[in-house]
Design a protein around this motif. Sequence first.
Motif, PDB file in Angstrom:
ATOM      1  N   ASP A 123      -3.404   0.439 -12.306  1.00  0.00           N
ATOM      2  CA  ASP A 123      -3.100  -0.515 -11.236  1.00  0.00           C
ATOM      3  C   ASP A 123      -4.294  -0.628 -10.291  1.00  0.00           C
ATOM      4  OD1 ASP A 123      -1.908  -2.267  -9.550  1.00  0.00           O
ATOM      5  OD2 ASP A 123      -0.206  -0.995  -9.010  1.00  0.00           O
ATOM      6  N   GLU A 124      -5.084  -1.653 -10.475  1.00  0.00           N
ATOM      7  CA  GLU A 124      -6.306  -1.885  -9.684  1.00  0.00           C
ATOM      8  C   GLU A 124      -7.177  -0.623  -9.613  1.00  0.00           C
ATOM      9  OE1 GLU A 124      -6.628  -4.794  -7.207  1.00  0.00           O
ATOM     10  OE2 GLU A 124      -4.628  -5.658  -7.392  1.00  0.00           O
ATOM     11  N   SER A 178       1.729  -5.267  -9.839  1.00  0.00           N
ATOM     12  CA  SER A 178       2.114  -3.845  -9.744  1.00  0.00           C
ATOM     13  C   SER A 178       3.552  -3.643 -10.184  1.00  0.00           C
ATOM     14  CB  SER A 178       1.959  -3.332  -8.310  1.00  0.00           C
ATOM     15  OG  SER A 178       0.612  -3.395  -7.917  1.00  0.00           O
TER      16      SER A 178
HETATM   17 MG   LIG Z   1      -0.432  -4.515  -6.681  1.00  0.00          MG
END
Ligand SMILES: [Mg+2]
Length: 273
Positions: free
Chosen positions: A169-170, A41
């Motif tokens: 991000d994910e 991240s």
């Molecule tokens: Mg992360």
Amino acid sequence: MLKLDQLTRRFKDTVAVSDVTLDFPDGQMVGVIGRSGAGKSTLLRLLNRLLDPSEGQILFGDNDIARLKGRELRAWRSDCAMIFQQFNLVGRLDVLTNVMTGRLFEMPGWRAMAQVFTAEERALAIQALDRLGMAHTALQRAETLSGGQQQRVAIARALAQRPRILLADEPIASLDPLNAKIVMDSLRSINREDGITVVCNLHTLDTARDYCDRIIGMQAGRVVFDGTPAQLTAGMAREIYGAEAEEAFNESATSTSLASDPDAAAAPVRASA
Ligand SMILES: [Mg+2]
Ligand SMILES: Nc1ncnc2c1ncn2[C@@H]1O[C@H](COP(=O)(O)OP(=O)(O)OP(=O)(O)O)[C@@H](O)[C@H]1O
């Protein structure tokens, strides 16, 4: 081409991203994998300058991204749209307004505040929603949608920004397998059809293998693998994930072969559905 040169980000004693040098050619679909805390991240947030680097350079063409300020910095953030695990829509606003706010950078402040949008902005937003199969929800409040639908709206909002790079991000960490597939298929078709570079943090290995041209493995802030899915051996994947390997592999259909069979090293892990 986006280039990172010896990029480092520290938080007090923690080196979240450590001496990372990478090139991202235009139009690539890149998956970033690694265990929790590896720096995935932080890397993404450095790219769109939600965070400033402690050391090193971020170059996009001739621009030194790490030095941008004011309007130029806002323009860069608009060039690299970001989508998040938790979608980050404004729940009480309708879907169309959420998507139109993707264009805020190009709007005078008073119009953004008053939520006054032009016909062209509306048309662009509807078009983006339509691409994600979500145009029929345009007038619904965002909070009434399912998670998968909200993520598709978030992608439409990113698209309405007309970005050059899409950072995710994910994006599927909160979704069930069917919605995860829809979202990943959407990201890949945007990558392929629009030539937009996609950099996507992913927790599960099979998704990275199935969707990405290139996989970057991070460990303790460093890049420890950079190659194609076929080059990522089982042993290397196991090392990248460490104690989280079971979790990362168990979500893929052939997890047992990854765990123990040395001949499986070169075999790609396929998604179960
Ligand atoms: Mg992360
Ligand atoms: N704002 C912050 N302040 C202090 N430490 C931070 C901050 N952001 C990240 N870190 C630390 O930097 C390291 C990398 O964190 P990061 O969130 O980038 O990891 P990640 O790979 O995204 O992990 P996850 O898979 O859990 O999302 C961790 O040790 C984390 O605690």
